[in-house]
Design a protein around this motif. Structure first.
Motif, PDB file in Angstrom:
ATOM      1  N   SER A   1      52.573  49.330  38.512  1.00  0.00           N
ATOM      2  CA  SER A   1      52.052  48.716  37.283  1.00  0.00           C
ATOM      3  C   SER A   1      50.530  48.869  37.239  1.00  0.00           C
ATOM      4  N   SER A   2      50.005  49.011  36.042  1.00  0.00           N
ATOM      5  CA  SER A   2      48.558  49.187  35.883  1.00  0.00           C
ATOM      6  C   SER A   2      47.775  47.930  36.269  1.00  0.00           C
ATOM      7  N   TYR A   3      48.470  46.813  36.511  1.00  0.00           N
ATOM      8  CA  TYR A   3      47.799  45.578  36.947  1.00  0.00           C
ATOM      9  C   TYR A   3      47.808  45.422  38.471  1.00  0.00           C
ATOM     10  N   LEU A   4      48.400  46.369  39.176  1.00  0.00           N
ATOM     11  CA  LEU A   4      48.463  46.278  40.627  1.00  0.00           C
ATOM     12  C   LEU A   4      47.324  47.067  41.259  1.00  0.00           C
ATOM     13  N   ILE A   5      46.880  46.600  42.409  1.00  0.00           N
ATOM     14  CA  ILE A   5      45.850  47.291  43.185  1.00  0.00           C
ATOM     15  C   ILE A   5      46.488  47.706  44.509  1.00  0.00           C
ATOM     16  N   LEU A   6      46.546  49.013  44.748  1.00  0.00           N
ATOM     17  CA  LEU A   6      47.150  49.545  45.972  1.00  0.00           C
ATOM     18  C   LEU A   6      46.061  50.000  46.932  1.00  0.00           C
ATOM     19  N   SER A   7      46.324  49.861  48.219  1.00  0.00           N
ATOM     20  CA  SER A   7      45.380  50.355  49.229  1.00  0.00           C
ATOM     21  C   SER A   7      45.508  51.862  49.352  1.00  0.00           C
ATOM     22  N   ASN A   8      44.489  52.489  49.907  1.00  0.00           N
ATOM     23  CA  ASN A   8      44.479  53.944  50.049  1.00  0.00           C
ATOM     24  C   ASN A   8      45.583  54.447  50.967  1.00  0.00           C
ATOM     25  N   ASP A   9      45.954  53.638  51.949  1.00  0.00           N
ATOM     26  CA  ASP A   9      47.006  54.087  52.871  1.00  0.00           C
ATOM     27  C   ASP A   9      48.409  53.803  52.338  1.00  0.00           C
ATOM     28  N   GLY A  10      48.515  53.218  51.139  1.00  0.00           N
ATOM     29  CA  GLY A  10      49.819  52.985  50.527  1.00  0.00           C
ATOM     30  C   GLY A  10      50.628  51.895  51.199  1.00  0.00           C
ATOM     31  N   LYS A  11      49.965  50.967  51.922  1.00  0.00           N
ATOM     32  CA  LYS A  11      50.674  49.925  52.644  1.00  0.00           C
ATOM     33  C   LYS A  11      50.488  48.538  52.030  1.00  0.00           C
ATOM     34  N   ARG A  12      49.541  48.367  51.091  1.00  0.00           N
ATOM     35  CA  ARG A  12      49.247  47.053  50.515  1.00  0.00           C
ATOM     36  C   ARG A  12      49.316  47.106  48.992  1.00  0.00           C
ATOM     37  N   ALA A  13      49.817  46.014  48.411  1.00  0.00           N
ATOM     38  CA  ALA A  13      49.846  45.864  46.952  1.00  0.00           C
ATOM     39  C   ALA A  13      49.486  44.418  46.619  1.00  0.00           C
ATOM     40  N   ARG A  14      48.465  44.263  45.782  1.00  0.00           N
ATOM     41  CA  ARG A  14      48.081  42.907  45.371  1.00  0.00           C
ATOM     42  C   ARG A  14      47.863  42.886  43.859  1.00  0.00           C
ATOM     43  N   PRO A  15      48.042  41.701  43.253  1.00  0.00           N
ATOM     44  CA  PRO A  15      47.876  41.625  41.794  1.00  0.00           C
ATOM     45  C   PRO A  15      46.402  41.687  41.410  1.00  0.00           C
ATOM     46  N   GLY A  16      46.126  42.360  40.318  1.00  0.00           N
ATOM     47  CA  GLY A  16      44.771  42.415  39.775  1.00  0.00           C
ATOM     48  C   GLY A  16      44.667  41.590  38.503  1.00  0.00           C
ATOM     49  N   LYS A  17      43.445  41.351  38.061  1.00  0.00           N
ATOM     50  CA  LYS A  17      43.227  40.573  36.840  1.00  0.00           C
ATOM     51  C   LYS A  17      42.970  41.464  35.633  1.00  0.00           C
ATOM     52  N   VAL A  18      42.619  42.720  35.864  1.00  0.00           N
ATOM     53  CA  VAL A  18      42.265  43.634  34.781  1.00  0.00           C
ATOM     54  C   VAL A  18      43.214  44.829  34.809  1.00  0.00           C
TER      55      VAL A  18
ATOM     56  N   VAL B   1      56.191  47.925  41.978  1.00  0.00           N
ATOM     57  CA  VAL B   1      55.924  49.253  42.515  1.00  0.00           C
ATOM     58  C   VAL B   1      57.087  49.620  43.447  1.00  0.00           C
ATOM     59  N   LEU B   2      57.393  50.918  43.505  1.00  0.00           N
ATOM     60  CA  LEU B   2      58.459  51.410  44.392  1.00  0.00           C
ATOM     61  C   LEU B   2      57.847  52.154  45.572  1.00  0.00           C
ATOM     62  N   GLY B   3      58.633  52.301  46.607  1.00  0.00           N
ATOM     63  CA  GLY B   3      58.217  53.124  47.732  1.00  0.00           C
ATOM     64  C   GLY B   3      58.336  54.599  47.379  1.00  0.00           C
ATOM     65  N   ARG B   4      57.565  55.421  48.075  1.00  0.00           N
ATOM     66  CA  ARG B   4      57.668  56.878  47.877  1.00  0.00           C
ATOM     67  C   ARG B   4      59.016  57.400  48.386  1.00  0.00           C
ATOM     68  N   GLN B   5      59.517  56.803  49.446  1.00  0.00           N
ATOM     69  CA  GLN B   5      60.692  57.314  50.128  1.00  0.00           C
ATOM     70  C   GLN B   5      61.970  56.857  49.431  1.00  0.00           C
ATOM     71  N   SER B   6      62.931  57.755  49.361  1.00  0.00           N
ATOM     72  CA  SER B   6      64.241  57.412  48.796  1.00  0.00           C
ATOM     73  C   SER B   6      65.300  57.609  49.878  1.00  0.00           C
ATOM     74  N   PHE B   7      66.441  56.919  49.708  1.00  0.00           N
ATOM     75  CA  PHE B   7      67.507  56.963  50.703  1.00  0.00           C
ATOM     76  C   PHE B   7      68.847  57.055  49.972  1.00  0.00           C
ATOM     77  N   SER B   8      69.674  57.998  50.409  1.00  0.00           N
ATOM     78  CA  SER B   8      70.992  58.175  49.780  1.00  0.00           C
ATOM     79  C   SER B   8      72.118  58.178  50.808  1.00  0.00           C
ATOM     80  N   SER B   9      71.809  57.805  52.050  1.00  0.00           N
ATOM     81  CA  SER B   9      72.832  57.702  53.086  1.00  0.00           C
ATOM     82  C   SER B   9      72.236  56.981  54.283  1.00  0.00           C
ATOM     83  N   GLY B  10      73.114  56.570  55.194  1.00  0.00           N
ATOM     84  CA  GLY B  10      72.654  55.997  56.454  1.00  0.00           C
ATOM     85  C   GLY B  10      72.111  54.584  56.330  1.00  0.00           C
ATOM     86  N   ARG B  11      71.247  54.247  57.296  1.00  0.00           N
ATOM     87  CA  ARG B  11      70.675  52.898  57.372  1.00  0.00           C
ATOM     88  C   ARG B  11      69.160  52.983  57.451  1.00  0.00           C
TER      89      ARG B  11
END
Length: 546
Positions: free
Chosen positions: A378-395, A412-422
């Motif tokens: 979402s355009s209101y989310l602030i993500l870290s450069n390493d893709g490990k953190r997401a926090r809400p923004g005000k703008v 926000v979704l993860g980059r990785q997708s899973f279609s089998s296994g655990r």
């Protein structure tokens, strides 16, 4: 003296190309012998200079040396063969039903030893002699005796089938090339023979590889069954230990648990039996095809090979299954024990804590490295450069409104997708008063506000107002402690999504009996800031940080 009495076998003096006694034998650098003309003609029709015997490649084209000693031995063998033929002509075998008779014999027909593709005639030992000694005949191509040599003649023009039409993929005679096949591409039989033989070799190799892969898959399945059996034995022992320590009132639960575990193991073994049976059936079919290809590959009969190879249909793949992703689905026994013991909540609370702790430790073995996908954020989310953190923004940020991006929800979704296994991952939620966590299928609508329900493609839990946990299936989830880190575990084939309070080693909630048919993506929502609260980020953390 011993060497003087040594009598080599006939096979030692036969050229592997023409299958006749050597004429002007020469040696290649690798030590193999061939007729001088045979090896030169063979190399003149190929792009690589390789030994027909050991397949060693030479570059550049090597010089061929005359092996004087071997030439003398060949000459002596010819003389010996001539004398033997003269002395044993009376001992020739009369042909029997199912054998090929000599076409030259009059009266009593003798058994043919060879058929000549040039003369289109089969010869017994006596009448074969000129082809072994006469200079004009010894270059004829001899093969093991075959019937119906007339089939090697053009039915329309009564001429030898010496050429191959590339357009029609059929053998033709010289007259065919100037009449019916005038505009077609025609090559000598030997040239097409080499091509088809190479294709057969490639097909044989591919079949061998397919067989090997299926044999390896059988071993993989057997190994999976062994692992499943080990897990089953351990969990069965654990379940028995738990229930035998209880009073008579829980014996019924113990019996149900044992039956459930055994049923799952039987299902696993039955699945493995079906897969192994199917693999063995494919291996049988492949071995049958391999035998056909191998037998045809060994043929030196150009016409027979070319006419037979069409029926093998080697250019089309065999109707076999792609086994790359096939495996035995292993049951999650920890969850089985846990669900059985959960029915006895009051008396088994301490045992449940032990079981869940062990279950969590087990599912943590399926940890995956998850990062956030900025194209979905979402355009209101602030993500870290390493893709490990997401926090809400005000703008609201100015971002492309692509199809993948959430427009109305702070998600926000993860980059990785899973279609089998655990798979399993952990998220730090410390300091937050609201959040959503779970998994979502690929086809969710990201341009509208949707309820977090399995029907809409979400399997998630949420926190509201700092202490209200819930899911759409169960609006209120009771927790004795407030999680600081949440573990998310998914078993795709089992249809299971579980959430754990990592610090307390407590199961928060499980979605069971789910039916997954699409890719699943990790789903996150840090939710918005309300009353100056909830500004802390969601943080994807490694399991080793626990």
């Amino acid at each position: 003296m011993a060497a003087a009495n040594y009598l080599p076998s006939e096979d030692q003096f036969l050229c592997s190309i023409c299958l006749d006694v050597f004429t002007d034998p020469v040696s290649t650098p690798c030590g193999h012998n061939f007729c001088k003309n045979c090896i030169n003609e063979h190399w003149n029709t190929t792009d690589q200079y390789l030994c027909p015997m050991c397949k060693k490649v030479f570059n550049p084209r090597p010089e061929l040396n005359v092996n004087t000693l071997f030439s003398e031995m060949v000459s002596q063998f010819r003389q010996s063969a001539q004398q033997k033929a003269n002395s044993s002509s009376s001992e020739q075998q009369v042909f029997k039903p199912g054998e090929v008779p000599c076409d030259v014999c009059t009266g009593t027909k003798m058994k043919a030893l060879k058929s000549c593709l040039n003369c289109l005639t089969s010869y017994c030992e006596t009448h074969l002699e000129p082809h072994l000694t006469a200079s004009g005949l010894k270059r004829h191509q001899l093969i093991d005796p075959v019937e119906n040599l007339e089939g090697r003649m053009c039915a329309k023009h009564d001429k030898p089938l010496e050429l191959f039409c590339k357009n029609d993929q059929t053998c033709v005679c010289m007259l065919c090339t100037v009449l019916d096949h005038k505009t077609h591409k025609v090559v000598p039989l030997k040239e097409e023979y080499e091509v088809k033989k190479a294709e057969l070799g490639k097909t044989e190799t591919e079949i061998q590889q397919m067989i090997q892969k299926r044999q390896e898959k059988i071993q993989e399945i057997k190994h999976s069954v062994s692992i499943s059996k080990g897990d089953s034995d351990r969990e069965l022992a654990k379940g028995v230990q738990v229930f035998t320590s209880l009073k008579e009132s829980v014996e019924k639960g113990q019996a149900e648990l044992i039956e459930m575990i055994k049923t799952k193991q039987k299902t696993t073994e039955k699945q493995a039996e079906i897969l192994i049976e199917e693999l063995e059936q494919e291996i049988s079919e492949l071995m049958k095809r391999q035998t056909e290809v191998e037998h045809l590959s060994l043929s030196e009969d150009h016409l027979h090979l070319l006419q037979s190879v069409q029926s093998l249909n080697i250019h089309h793949p065999l109707p076999t299954k792609d086994w790359t992703e096939v495996s035995v689905s292993l049951s999650l026994y920890e969850g089985t024990v846990r669900r059985a013991v959960a029915q006895l909540e009051e008396t088994l609370s301490e045992e449940m804590k032990k079981l869940v702790k062990a279950e969590l430790k087990m599912v943590q073995q399926y940890e995956v490295d998850v990062t956030l996908d900025p194209d979905t954020a979402s355009s209101y989310l602030i993500l870290s450069n390493d893709g490990k953190r997401a926090r809400p923004g005000k703008v609201e940020k100015s971002l492309p409104d692509n199809l993948e991006r959430f427009s109305l929800c702070l998600c926000v979704l993860g980059r990785q997708s899973f279609s089998s296994g655990r798979f399993y991952y952990e998220v730090q939620v410390k300091g937050k008063t609201a959040w959503d966590l779970g998994v979502a299928r690929e086809s969710i609508n990201r341009k509208e506000i949707s309820s977090l329900s399995p029907d809409r493609g979400y399997w998630a839990i949420w926190l509201r107002n700092g202490n209200e946990y819930g899911t759409l299936e169960d609006c209120s989830v009771s927790l004795q402690s407030r999680p600081e880190k949440v573990g998310v575990f998914v078993d795709y084939e089992e249809g299971l999504v579980s959430f754990y309070d990592v610090g307390a080693a407590v199961l928060i909630y499980s979605f069971t009996g789910c039916s997954f048919t699409e890719k699943l993506y990790p789903y996150f929502s840090p939710c918005g800031i309300k009353g100056g609260k909830n500004s802390a980020p969601l943080i994807i953390t490694p399991v080793r940080g626990n």
